[in-house]
Motif scaffolding. Structure first.
Motif, mmCIF file in Angstrom:
data_model
loop_
_atom_site.group_PDB
_atom_site.id
_atom_site.type_symbol
_atom_site.label_atom_id
_atom_site.label_comp_id
_atom_site.label_asym_id
_atom_site.label_seq_id
_atom_site.Cartn_x
_atom_site.Cartn_y
_atom_site.Cartn_z
ATOM 1 N N LYS A 1 -18.130 7.598 1.908
ATOM 2 C CA LYS A 1 -16.766 8.025 2.248
ATOM 3 C C LYS A 1 -15.849 7.851 1.045
ATOM 4 O O LYS A 1 -15.020 8.703 0.741
ATOM 5 C CB LYS A 1 -16.233 7.202 3.423
ATOM 6 N N ILE A 2 -16.017 6.696 0.362
ATOM 7 C CA ILE A 2 -15.160 6.427 -0.793
ATOM 8 C C ILE A 2 -15.384 7.488 -1.864
ATOM 9 O O ILE A 2 -14.441 8.030 -2.426
ATOM 10 C CB ILE A 2 -15.420 5.006 -1.363
ATOM 11 N N SER A 3 -16.637 7.825 -2.117
ATOM 12 C CA SER A 3 -16.857 8.795 -3.196
ATOM 13 C C SER A 3 -16.388 10.195 -2.786
ATOM 14 O O SER A 3 -15.944 10.976 -3.631
ATOM 15 C CB SER A 3 -18.305 8.770 -3.689
ATOM 16 N N GLU A 4 -16.424 10.487 -1.493
ATOM 17 C CA GLU A 4 -15.838 11.753 -1.043
ATOM 18 C C GLU A 4 -14.334 11.770 -1.285
ATOM 19 O O GLU A 4 -13.773 12.763 -1.741
ATOM 20 C CB GLU A 4 -16.095 11.952 0.463
ATOM 21 N N ARG A 5 -13.712 10.644 -0.983
ATOM 22 C CA ARG A 5 -12.260 10.532 -1.175
ATOM 23 C C ARG A 5 -11.914 10.668 -2.668
ATOM 24 O O ARG A 5 -10.957 11.355 -3.036
ATOM 25 C CB ARG A 5 -11.783 9.185 -0.622
ATOM 26 N N VAL A 6 -12.703 10.043 -3.536
ATOM 27 C CA VAL A 6 -12.465 10.128 -4.972
ATOM 28 C C VAL A 6 -12.586 11.579 -5.437
ATOM 29 O O VAL A 6 -11.745 12.073 -6.199
ATOM 30 C CB VAL A 6 -13.436 9.213 -5.758
ATOM 31 N N ALA A 7 -13.596 12.267 -4.951
ATOM 32 C CA ALA A 7 -13.772 13.668 -5.329
ATOM 33 C C ALA A 7 -12.572 14.497 -4.885
ATOM 34 O O ALA A 7 -12.073 15.350 -5.621
ATOM 35 C CB ALA A 7 -15.055 14.221 -4.711
ATOM 36 N N GLU A 8 -12.090 14.212 -3.674
ATOM 37 C CA GLU A 8 -10.939 14.929 -3.147
ATOM 38 C C GLU A 8 -9.703 14.666 -4.022
ATOM 39 O O GLU A 8 -8.959 15.582 -4.379
ATOM 40 C CB GLU A 8 -10.685 14.462 -1.709
ATOM 41 N N ALA B 1 -4.506 7.186 -4.188
ATOM 42 C CA ALA B 1 -5.731 6.844 -3.453
ATOM 43 C C ALA B 1 -5.467 6.353 -2.034
ATOM 44 O O ALA B 1 -6.197 6.680 -1.111
ATOM 45 C CB ALA B 1 -6.533 5.807 -4.238
ATOM 46 N N ASN B 2 -4.407 5.564 -1.854
ATOM 47 C CA ASN B 2 -4.151 4.983 -0.536
ATOM 48 C C ASN B 2 -3.087 5.734 0.256
ATOM 49 O O ASN B 2 -2.430 5.145 1.101
ATOM 50 C CB ASN B 2 -3.742 3.526 -0.683
ATOM 51 N N VAL C 1 -9.512 -2.501 -3.147
ATOM 52 C CA VAL C 1 -8.605 -3.649 -3.098
ATOM 53 C C VAL C 1 -7.963 -3.778 -1.717
ATOM 54 O O VAL C 1 -7.869 -4.861 -1.158
ATOM 55 C CB VAL C 1 -7.521 -3.543 -4.190
ATOM 56 N N PHE C 2 -7.536 -2.628 -1.184
ATOM 57 C CA PHE C 2 -6.867 -2.687 0.106
ATOM 58 C C PHE C 2 -7.854 -2.585 1.274
ATOM 59 O O PHE C 2 -7.459 -2.626 2.426
ATOM 60 C CB PHE C 2 -5.807 -1.577 0.212
ATOM 61 N N GLY C 3 -9.101 -2.423 0.944
ATOM 62 C CA GLY C 3 -10.143 -2.416 1.970
ATOM 63 C C GLY C 3 -9.981 -1.336 3.026
ATOM 64 O O GLY C 3 -10.307 -1.535 4.198
ATOM 65 N N LEU C 4 -9.438 -0.195 2.605
ATOM 66 C CA LEU C 4 -9.170 0.847 3.596
ATOM 67 C C LEU C 4 -10.442 1.569 4.023
ATOM 68 O O LEU C 4 -10.516 2.112 5.106
ATOM 69 C CB LEU C 4 -8.170 1.855 3.041
ATOM 70 N N ARG D 1 0.813 -1.204 0.000
ATOM 71 C CA ARG D 1 0.000 0.000 0.000
ATOM 72 C C ARG D 1 0.858 1.271 0.000
ATOM 73 O O ARG D 1 0.413 2.332 -0.397
ATOM 74 C CB ARG D 1 -0.871 -0.016 1.262
ATOM 75 N N ARG D 2 2.103 1.127 0.452
ATOM 76 C CA ARG D 2 2.919 2.318 0.659
ATOM 77 C C ARG D 2 3.629 2.790 -0.607
ATOM 78 O O ARG D 2 4.240 3.843 -0.610
ATOM 79 C CB ARG D 2 3.924 2.069 1.792
ATOM 80 N N PHE D 3 3.634 1.989 -1.649
ATOM 81 C CA PHE D 3 4.185 2.489 -2.914
ATOM 82 C C PHE D 3 3.297 2.170 -4.101
ATOM 83 O O PHE D 3 2.551 1.212 -4.103
ATOM 84 C CB PHE D 3 5.627 2.033 -3.137
#
Ligand SMILES: Nc1ncnc2c1ncn2[C@@H]1O[C@H](COP(=O)(O)OP(=O)(O)O)[C@@H](O)[C@H]1O
Ligand SMILES: Nc1ncnc2c1ncn2[C@@H]1O[C@H](COP(=O)(O)OP(=O)(O)O)[C@@H](O)[C@H]1O
Ligand code: SF4
Ligand code: SF4
Ligand SMILES: [Mg+2]
Ligand SMILES: [Mg+2]
Lengths: 339, 347
Positions: A141-148, A182-183, A132-135, A103-105
């Motif tokens: 929340k996911i769609s907010e993150r995508v917008a961000e 994303a992650n 995929v990483f199930g974070l 996830r870190r790279f």
């Protein structure tokens, strides 16, 4: 904490990657041909510190993309080790630990179109690594993150409902960058991220990459064949030739006081756009076939300083000064003239 | 190079009888693609000249119309693309409307072409010697022996080592850089007056690119061959060209001496383009950025096609389309350089 700070984020040691490029078995028997191997990466070592941009530069086929793929785990090394944040990647066996490290790279590729699924909307593409990483599980929340993320790379949240083909090449690369971020990775491997783009679009993407680095403290392994781009982006630079590193130095030193004859030749190929007068190094020859590389120092057929020893013995990459390493016999023998 | 007689029609020869017409003159060229959803105008009102022995660089982002302009000049525009307006004059004679047979006479003999991919120009089934001699025999009035000798001379000139052996090899036996050298030899076969080189080094490695550019420049100087060098790489232009034409959205944005355009660009687009190129020695944290992208052909803005992206845009730019106007030593299609109210009579 201070000990951890001093550790490089990435340490690559004596990395090798050999490809089997033999003809199919039947042909080999009929045509009495032996197995053939291609040493795409042949003993490469370097470190990358947190927050810096380390660039690999060299002509096509020198092994830059193979190093990138080895670093992110897309290829298995034939030999050597890769340590991320002090952990030897090969020694991590537990699935969860590997997942946590993975996830870190992230990686960004040259062709932004080929790496985007044409049948998915942009929001799904960008959200994929999160899923995929199930974070995050919560759809809102996911769609907010995508917008961000889309905003962060200079697109609009509304672009999430479009498909990749509706975007220009530069915008597609922005989508790839949004997905890579994303992650919240710390480290991005960028393999020729602007080579397929026009210069004005390249400027947009390079600016974006610098802004993101400043804002998020990212570390970059930046790969390019364009020396001016490398000079603009990198703190330190490694020059590759036929699978080996021939010189590593901080960016200013490499471009102002290059030591290796190949680095000097490469610098002489940079078109003189400021029209300030030409450098005098002559450029000759072409990169030889990597399946049958020249003996000794593989640069010797093109090198103006080559001697008998160069034809016999491959030079090691050794420190020349505090921030410069080079692999060339002429330097140790005092035959490498200062420019 | 032999002097070729001009057609005595006079209709297209420039009005001043003393001034010799330029080698190539493109006048108000317009190229269209008719389609079901309407006609796309890919090249719109493009005019420029090329003098004998001159290297004219043609730059612009992909889709700006560089290749189409080159293809139109050499008569290789692929349908449904068609020349819908303007003219192309070689020594003052129109060549844009010649019948195919007459155009074939000009192609190779008087105007040659070099493409990005050397394999486009080479036939894999014949040795390079066969291809060179065939081209020489087709265009020059000499015998087979002399043609082969000329082929060998050309291979030597373009820097193929051991030409006596290499002349009998097939294209696949050459590296990418050596193939492009062979293609240059092929283009020079009939001693053309003009070579159109479309991205001749784009597919090559940087070290090979530098050698090919140097070769092209040297040979064209020696043979006094004019070149239209089409490329997206401003660095290549800066090193090679005498003058440069900057294209944007199918139009010319600026044209002038290379030093002026590169170092003191007048058109806002050229300025942005130059600023966006990373330059050694210029320690800048961020590059100059032109926001947005070049418009698609079906959405070319009104007035100046660059106005939605231009920081200097004003009212007139949205309404009226600028023609090329004198902007110091270059000419720019931009309302920042309006013609003076008392124009001097143009010669
Ligand atoms: N999957 C593969 N199988 C066989 N050979 C490969 C493979 N990937 C790369 N190579 C070869 O390895 C060498 C290095 O390739 P690459 O890492 O892509 O170089 P670069 O990115 O510097 O252009 C090249 O000679 C290439 O042809
Ligand atoms: N067959 C075609 N049909 C429709 N549009 C075309 C066709 N060929 C080229 N074009 C358009 O013409 C424009 C100019 O193309 P081109 O001359 O190839 O650009 P450049 O060489 O500057 O990259 C582009 O917008 C391209 O999409
Ligand atoms: S080791 Fe010898 S051949 Fe290799 S770069 Fe140095 S001088 Fe040239
Ligand atoms: S005409 Fe106006 S919009 Fe166009 S480049 Fe000049 S100032 Fe900008
Ligand atoms: Mg690569
Ligand atoms: Mg083109």
């Amino acid at each position: 904490m201070s000990v951890e700070q001093a550790l490089p984020l990435l340490r690559v040691a004596d990395l090798k990657c050999v490809f089997d490029v033999s003809r199919p078995l039947l042909n080999r028997i009929l045509e009495r041909q032996p197995r053939r191997w291609l040493k795409a990466v042949d003993g490469v070592s370097f470190t990358i510190d947190r927050g810096e941009t380390f660039a690999l530069v060299g002509e096509s086929g020198c092994g830059k993309s193979t190093v990138a793929r080895l670093v992110v785990g897309l290829y298995e090394p034939s030999a050597g080790s890769i340590a991320f944040d002090g952990q030897d990647v090969a020694k991590i066996t537990s699935g969860t630990e590997r997942q946590a490290l993975r996830r870190r790279f992230q990686m960004i590729f040259q062709d932004p179109y080929a790496s985007l699924n044409p049948r998915w909307r942009v929001e799904r593409i960008v959200a994929e690594p999160i899923r995929v990483f199930g974070l995050m599980r919560d759809a809102r929340k996911i769609s907010e993150r995508v917008a961000e993320l889309l905003t962060q790379v200079g697109l609009s949240p509304a672009d999430g409902s479009k498909y990749p083909h509706e975007f220009s090449g530069g915008q597609r690369q922005r989508i790839c960058i949004a997905r890579a971020l994303a992650n919240n990775p710390e480290f991005l491997v960028c393999d020729e991220p602007t080579s397929a783009l026009d210069v004005s679009v390249q400027a947009q993407i390079l600016n974006l990459m610098k802004d993101l680095q400043d804002a998020l403290g990212l570390t970059y392994l930046f790969i390019s064949h364009d020396l001016a781009v490398v000079r603009h982006m990198a703190n330190r630079v490694g020059v590759m030739y036929l699978g080996r590193l021939v010189e590593i130095a901080d960016s200013r030193t490499l471009f102002e006081d290059p030591l290796h004859p190949y680095t000097r030749m490469l610098l002489a190929t940079i078109p003189d756009i400021t029209m300030s007068g030409r450098r005098e190094t002559t450029v000759t020859g072409e990169v030889p076939n990597p399946i049958t590389p020249p003996s000794g120092c593989t640069f010797h057929p093109r090198c103006p300083l080559a001697t008998e020893r160069c034809r016999r013995e491959a030079p090691e990459l050794v420190p020349i000064s505090a921030n410069q390493l080079a692999a060339c016999h002429a330097i140790g023998e005092g035959r490498s003239t200062q420019r | 190079m032999s002097q070729r007689p001009l057609a005595a029609t006079g209709a297209h020869v420039h009005s001043s009888p003393a001034a010799e017409p330029p080698l190539l003159s493109v006048r108000k060229l317009r190229i269209e693609f008719p389609g079901r959803r309407g006609t796309l105008v890919a090249i719109d009102d493009v005019s420029f000249d090329v003098a004998r022995g001159e290297i004219l660089g043609m730059v612009g982002e992909s889709g700006a119309g560089k290749s189409l302009t080159g293809a139109a000049i050499i008569g290789l525009l692929e349908p449904p693309g068609r020349i819908a307006g303007g003219e192309i004059l070689l020594h003052g004679e129109p060549i844009h409307s010649l019948p195919p047979a007459a155009m074939r006479e000009i192609r190779g003999r008087r105007i040659a072409m070099i493409f990005q991919d050397p394999l486009t120009s080479l036939n894999p089934l014949f040795t390079i010697g066969q291809q060179l001699t065939e081209t020489i025999l087709a265009h020059l009035d000499i015998g087979l022996q002399a043609a082969r000798r000329r082929a060998l001379d050309l291979l030597t000139e373009v820097g193929i080592p051991a030409p006596e052996q290499r002349i009998d090899h097939y294209p696949h036996q050459f590296s990418g850089g050596m193939r492009q050298r062979v293609v240059i030899a092929l283009a020079l076969c009939a001693a053309p007056e003009l070579i159109i080189a479309d991205e001749p080094t784009t597919a090559l490695d940087v070290s090979v690119q530098a050698q090919i550019i140097a070769l092209l420049r040297r040979l064209c100087r020696e043979h006094r061959t004019a070149v239209i060098l089409v490329t997206h790489d401003m660095g290549v232009i800066a090193e090679t060209a005498d003058r440069v034409a900057v294209m944007y959205a199918g139009r010319l944005a600026e044209i002038g001496p290379v030093r002026e355009v590169v170092q003191h660009p007048r058109h806002p687009y050229t300025r942005g383009l130059m600023g966006s190129i990373p330059v050694l020695g210029a320690d800048v944290h961020r590059l100059v950025q032109i926001d947005g992208a070049m418009p698609r052909l079906n959405a070319i803005p009104t007035g100046c096609a660059f106005h939605p992206r231009c920081k200097d845009a004003f009212e007139r730019c949205r309404l009226e389309r600028p023609d090329l106007m004198a902007a110091g030593p270059t000419r720019a299609a931009c309302w920042l350089y309006p013609p003076s109210p008392n124009p001097e009579p143009t010669p």
